[in-house]
Structures are given as C-alpha cells and as structure tokens.
Design a protein around this motif. Structure first.
Motif, PDB file in Angstrom:
ATOM      1  N   ASP A 140     -22.842 -16.262 -22.530  1.00  0.00           N
ATOM      2  CA  ASP A 140     -22.876 -17.105 -23.738  1.00  0.00           C
ATOM      3  C   ASP A 140     -23.671 -16.422 -24.836  1.00  0.00           C
ATOM      4  O   ASP A 140     -24.871 -16.564 -24.880  1.00  0.00           O
ATOM      5  CB  ASP A 140     -23.512 -18.454 -23.362  1.00  0.00           C
ATOM      6  CG  ASP A 140     -23.474 -19.449 -24.491  1.00  0.00           C
ATOM      7  OD1 ASP A 140     -22.814 -19.178 -25.499  1.00  0.00           O
ATOM      8  OD2 ASP A 140     -24.133 -20.503 -24.366  1.00  0.00           O
ATOM      9  N   ASP A 141     -23.122 -15.693 -25.748  1.00  0.00           N
ATOM     10  CA  ASP A 141     -21.729 -15.387 -25.792  1.00  0.00           C
ATOM     11  C   ASP A 141     -21.565 -13.892 -26.069  1.00  0.00           C
ATOM     12  O   ASP A 141     -20.777 -13.485 -26.916  1.00  0.00           O
ATOM     13  CB  ASP A 141     -21.049 -16.264 -26.853  1.00  0.00           C
ATOM     14  CG  ASP A 141     -19.523 -16.175 -26.812  1.00  0.00           C
ATOM     15  OD1 ASP A 141     -18.991 -15.750 -25.777  1.00  0.00           O
ATOM     16  OD2 ASP A 141     -18.893 -16.469 -27.814  1.00  0.00           O
ATOM     17  N   GLU A 187     -15.393 -17.950 -26.173  1.00  0.00           N
ATOM     18  CA  GLU A 187     -16.683 -18.480 -25.698  1.00  0.00           C
ATOM     19  C   GLU A 187     -16.780 -18.332 -24.185  1.00  0.00           C
ATOM     20  O   GLU A 187     -16.050 -18.998 -23.443  1.00  0.00           O
ATOM     21  CB  GLU A 187     -16.753 -19.980 -26.016  1.00  0.00           C
ATOM     22  CG  GLU A 187     -17.438 -20.332 -27.312  1.00  0.00           C
ATOM     23  CD  GLU A 187     -18.957 -20.437 -27.186  1.00  0.00           C
ATOM     24  OE1 GLU A 187     -19.515 -20.037 -26.134  1.00  0.00           O
ATOM     25  OE2 GLU A 187     -19.560 -20.896 -28.147  1.00  0.00           O
ATOM     26  N   GLU A 212     -24.828 -20.115 -33.859  1.00  0.00           N
ATOM     27  CA  GLU A 212     -24.019 -21.169 -33.222  1.00  0.00           C
ATOM     28  C   GLU A 212     -24.938 -22.083 -32.425  1.00  0.00           C
ATOM     29  O   GLU A 212     -24.766 -23.292 -32.400  1.00  0.00           O
ATOM     30  CB  GLU A 212     -22.964 -20.552 -32.288  1.00  0.00           C
ATOM     31  CG  GLU A 212     -21.936 -21.557 -31.762  1.00  0.00           C
ATOM     32  CD  GLU A 212     -22.311 -22.189 -30.419  1.00  0.00           C
ATOM     33  OE1 GLU A 212     -21.578 -23.071 -29.979  1.00  0.00           O
ATOM     34  OE2 GLU A 212     -23.344 -21.809 -29.828  1.00  0.00           O
ATOM     35  N   GLU A 213     -25.942 -21.456 -31.797  1.00  0.00           N
ATOM     36  CA  GLU A 213     -26.849 -22.219 -30.938  1.00  0.00           C
ATOM     37  C   GLU A 213     -27.884 -23.009 -31.737  1.00  0.00           C
ATOM     38  O   GLU A 213     -28.617 -23.799 -31.164  1.00  0.00           O
ATOM     39  CB  GLU A 213     -27.585 -21.280 -29.966  1.00  0.00           C
ATOM     40  CG  GLU A 213     -26.678 -20.412 -29.105  1.00  0.00           C
ATOM     41  CD  GLU A 213     -26.081 -21.147 -27.898  1.00  0.00           C
ATOM     42  OE1 GLU A 213     -26.193 -22.387 -27.827  1.00  0.00           O
ATOM     43  OE2 GLU A 213     -25.485 -20.458 -27.052  1.00  0.00           O
ATOM     44  N   HIS A 216     -19.678 -16.100 -31.088  1.00  0.00           N
ATOM     45  CA  HIS A 216     -21.034 -16.083 -31.652  1.00  0.00           C
ATOM     46  C   HIS A 216     -21.887 -15.061 -30.901  1.00  0.00           C
ATOM     47  O   HIS A 216     -21.826 -14.987 -29.671  1.00  0.00           O
ATOM     48  CB  HIS A 216     -21.677 -17.469 -31.653  1.00  0.00           C
ATOM     49  CG  HIS A 216     -22.029 -18.048 -30.321  1.00  0.00           C
ATOM     50  ND1 HIS A 216     -23.260 -17.896 -29.739  1.00  0.00           N
ATOM     51  CD2 HIS A 216     -21.313 -18.790 -29.441  1.00  0.00           C
ATOM     52  CE1 HIS A 216     -23.294 -18.531 -28.570  1.00  0.00           C
ATOM     53  NE2 HIS A 216     -22.117 -19.077 -28.357  1.00  0.00           N
TER      54      HIS A 216
HETATM   55 ZN   LIG Z   1     -21.704 -20.322 -26.727  1.00  0.00          ZN
END
Ligand SMILES: [Zn+2]
Length: 427
Positions: free
Chosen positions: A245-246, A304, A278-279, A224
């Motif tokens: 991340d990420d 990840e 994704e977050e 992501h």
């Molecule tokens: Zn992540």
C-alpha cells in the motif's frame, strides 16, 4: 562472408526494441527502493516523500515519457498550508474568561466578534447534547459555543481535536469555532479576538504522459506513492513501509510507463500519475483533478495494493465500483482466453470505491475505478509496520501489471470507450 552473425545481430536488436514488458527482476528492483527503510514510509509531508517523488520522476525519465502539457518536469507540486490557532481571548459580560477555559480553531487570518455582529453565542446547557451542537457548528463559517461545565469531559475531548493544526490547500474557506466553558446563564455582551498562524510548504504528485494520436482522449494509470510514515508505539520496527500500500501500485505505474513507451505512439494519450497524500486527505488526486479537463479522461486505472493474490486465487484482480460503468466488463473481455480474469470488488461493505484516489475523478463523471488484488479483510499487514516487500508475492505483482496492460489494450487503442459514471450516484 558468413551471414549468420549478421542475422543473429539483427534478431537481437529487433528483440531489444520490442515491448518492454515488466519482469520480476525489474519490479523487485523498483518496489524495493520505494518500500526501503530509507524512504521511512513515504509520509506525504515528510522529506522522504520528496525522495520518493524524485525517484519516481527519475524512472519516468528513463521510461522516456514526457511531462504533462504546460509542465517543465514530472513533479506536480502545489502549496499546502498548515493552520494553527494563535492567541485567543474571550470576554463574557465584561469579564475576561480564564484562557484555560477557552479553546478554538481559527482558520481566518484573524477574527473579531462581539455582540451585535454576525456571530451570536450558542448556549449549550447541562441538558443539551454538546457533541451534536459541535458537529453542526463544524460546518458553519463562525460559531461561538458557551458550554456548561457539566460537559467538561466532552469539552476536553473536542478541545484536543480543535487544537490540532489543520492542513488545507486553499486559505480562507475554513470554519472558525470558539468554545468557552462557563456557567454564565445569559450572555449580554461578549468580545472574541483570535488569530491563526499559517505556515506554507509544498507537496507533489508525479505525473508524465505519452501523447497519443487522439491528443485529447486520455487514459490515466495512477497509484498513490505516499504511505503512513513512522508509527509511534511500534517497538522494534516503527517504519510503515507500505510495500503493498501502495508501492506495489506505484511500481505498476512506472512499469506501465516503460511498457507503453516501448510500444510507439499510442492511439489515445496516456497519463501516468503517482499521487501524494492519499493516506492523509486525498490532496494529491484533488489537485490533479483540478489540472485536467475531466471530460477528456476516458478512463482511470487506479492501482491499489496488487502485491498479494486475491481471495479468488492467483491471476485474478478485482475492480471497485464495477457496476457503475462498463470499464470492468471491457477489461474482462480484453483478457478473455488468457489465464487472468477481472471481477467485481468482493468487499462491497468496505466502500472501497470511495476510499481511494479514483473517487475524486468518479465524482466528475470519469469511469475511474481502483484495481486491487489484496485480501483486505484478512490481510494482517494492511496499514501495519509489517507491510514489507518480504510479505509480497512478486511474481503475482509482475503478472498483475501485465494483466492490467492487457486489460487496457482496447481502451488505449480507442476501440472501446467505457460508459461514464453518473456523478449524481457518487456521494
Ligand atoms: Zn492505498
């Protein structure tokens, strides 16, 4: 004529056409752009997320991969709706209720409820458990709660939640809930009128492919690219750069695209995907899963946080959901005899298998796993503004990308096919 210079030229040109392996200089260049302050933390709904998407697309172009079939470019955009509750009026037993005592979340264009219709008011008395009733109501399409004033604190707490605009990729399916703070003992008649205000925007994954000889057998490398954006409250530095991340995984996807593109036509088709959101809701991987036939995806390498060495030491990486398919074992075998090793996720209690974009495809039976190296239990920078490139080990990042490429060899070549994940076991 002396032939030496000619031979030398030949050797040089052969090596220039050899595999395009990731180097520390190259991974540093890419991750430094993705995690720069200019990207302002790549929050999925921000303009900077678009900057990041366009940047990743430009790297895919220079890698020489192609857009997915049916797409004209690498940007896989899709609509996202922000739904906020507009006007809301309630009358109980013929009396208009003070608007300050009414709160709701309306996801339909409009609602109009009254006695005798499909919606019956639920009385939440002084002795009832408002939170429990509310949790149940959240799953119903339409709920009207008449809440006794003793619950004022909990009412206010829920009100804060209900007032927040909701984000969704599909309109019409959400739930409608109206709560009224009132000491009426009995509701003989009621009228509820409400409406929702909808604004539309779009967000995007970035996806490209290398078509293989076996066109419909697909291996996916993903990560992501979104992160948390600006963190209010942080003083000197408010940008959560999300280097580990990420951006680290996204850098891997870009470098793997370059590497595999330099290797000629693969046996299996390879997809390279950078997911959005994704977050914040997992919308990107969900949208992607709706664009593919999951039965054609033989494996998903979701990458990840690979910017810091794992607790097991350098040259190791762990795989979530290790026992759910033989994907991890295949990777272990492929790197046997090298310094690198893959092993099972050391943090089973953290449910990491479910906490990233692999879960969406795993629920459809795809052997979809996340690969990580981060010491997540002790990492002081995880989800902090301090997650910057300067905290990463870029040699480790580069080696891990190479190890993932090596681990994938037998799957990409069609020699090995991981067992499917049983969707029944993925909740
Ligand atoms: Zn992540």
């Amino acid at each position: 004529m002396n032939k030496a210079p000619f031979l030398l030229l030949l050797v040089l040109s052969v090596s220039a056409c050899g595999p395009n392996e990731p180097t520390v200089e190259e991974t540093t260049r890419v991750i430094s752009i993705l995690a720069s302050d200019e990207m302002r933390g790549r929050q999925a709904f921000s303009p900077e997320a678009w900057d990041a998407a366009n940047y990743i697309a430009s790297e895919f172009t220079s890698a020489g991969i192609k857009p997915l079939e049916g797409d004209t470019d690498f940007i896989q955009d899709f609509p996202l709706y922000t739904v906020s509750t507009g006007e809301l009026t309630v009358a109980l037993n013929g009396q208009d209720v003070d608007p300050s005592q009414v709160v709701g979340s309306v996801s339909s264009e409009s609602i109009s409820w009254e006695n005798g219709g499909d919606v019956a008011p639920i009385m939440v008395g002084a002795a009832d458990d408002l939170m429990a009733v509310w949790r149940m109501g959240r799953r119903a399409p339409a709920t009207l709660l008449i809440v006794h004033p003793t619950h004022k604190d909990a009412f206010d707490q829920i009100a804060g939640f209900l007032r927040r605009p909701a984000r969704t990729t599909t309109l019409g399916g959400g739930s409608n809930m109206v709560m009224v703070l009132s000491d009426v003992k009995k509701v003989d008649s009621f009228q509820v009128q409400g409406s929702a205000e909808v604004s539309e925007s779009s967000i995007a994954n970035v996806a490209g492919m290398l078509e293989g000889k076996r066109k419909n057998e697909i291996v996916v490398f993903s990560a992501h690219y979104d992160h948390l954006g600006i963190q209010s409250g942080a003083e000197a530095d408010s940008i959560a750069n999300g280097a580990n991340d990420d951006a680290s995984g996204t850098t891997a996807v870009i470098e793997l695209a370059k590497y595999f593109a330099s290797m000629g036509k693969p046996e299996r088709t390879i997809y390279f995907v950078a997911f959005t959101a994704e977050e914040s809701g997992g919308y990107g991987s969900r949208h992607f899963s709706e664009q593919v036939n999951p039965d054609e995806i033989v494996a998903m390498f979701n990458i990840e946080m690979i910017g810091k060495p794992a607790v097991e030491g350098p040259n190791t990486a762990w795989i979530t959901g290790f026992d759910r398919s033989d994907f991890g074992t295949i990777l272990q075998e492929a790197v046997e005899g090298t310094v690198f090793s893959f092993y099972a996720d050391p943090y089973p209690d953290q449910n990491l298998f479910y906490r990233s974009d692999n879960a969406t495809l795993a629920r459809l039976g795809v052997p979809a796993h996340s690969i990580s190296t981060t010491p997540i239990d002790v990492d002081p920078d995880y989800h902090q503004v301090s997650d910057e490139v300067s905290t990463l080990d870029l040699d480790h990042l580069t080696n891990t990308i190479k190890a993932i490429a090596a681990g994938a060899v037998t799957i990409v070549s069609g020699e090995k096919t991981p067992t499917r994940i049983d969707p029944q076991t993925v909740n």
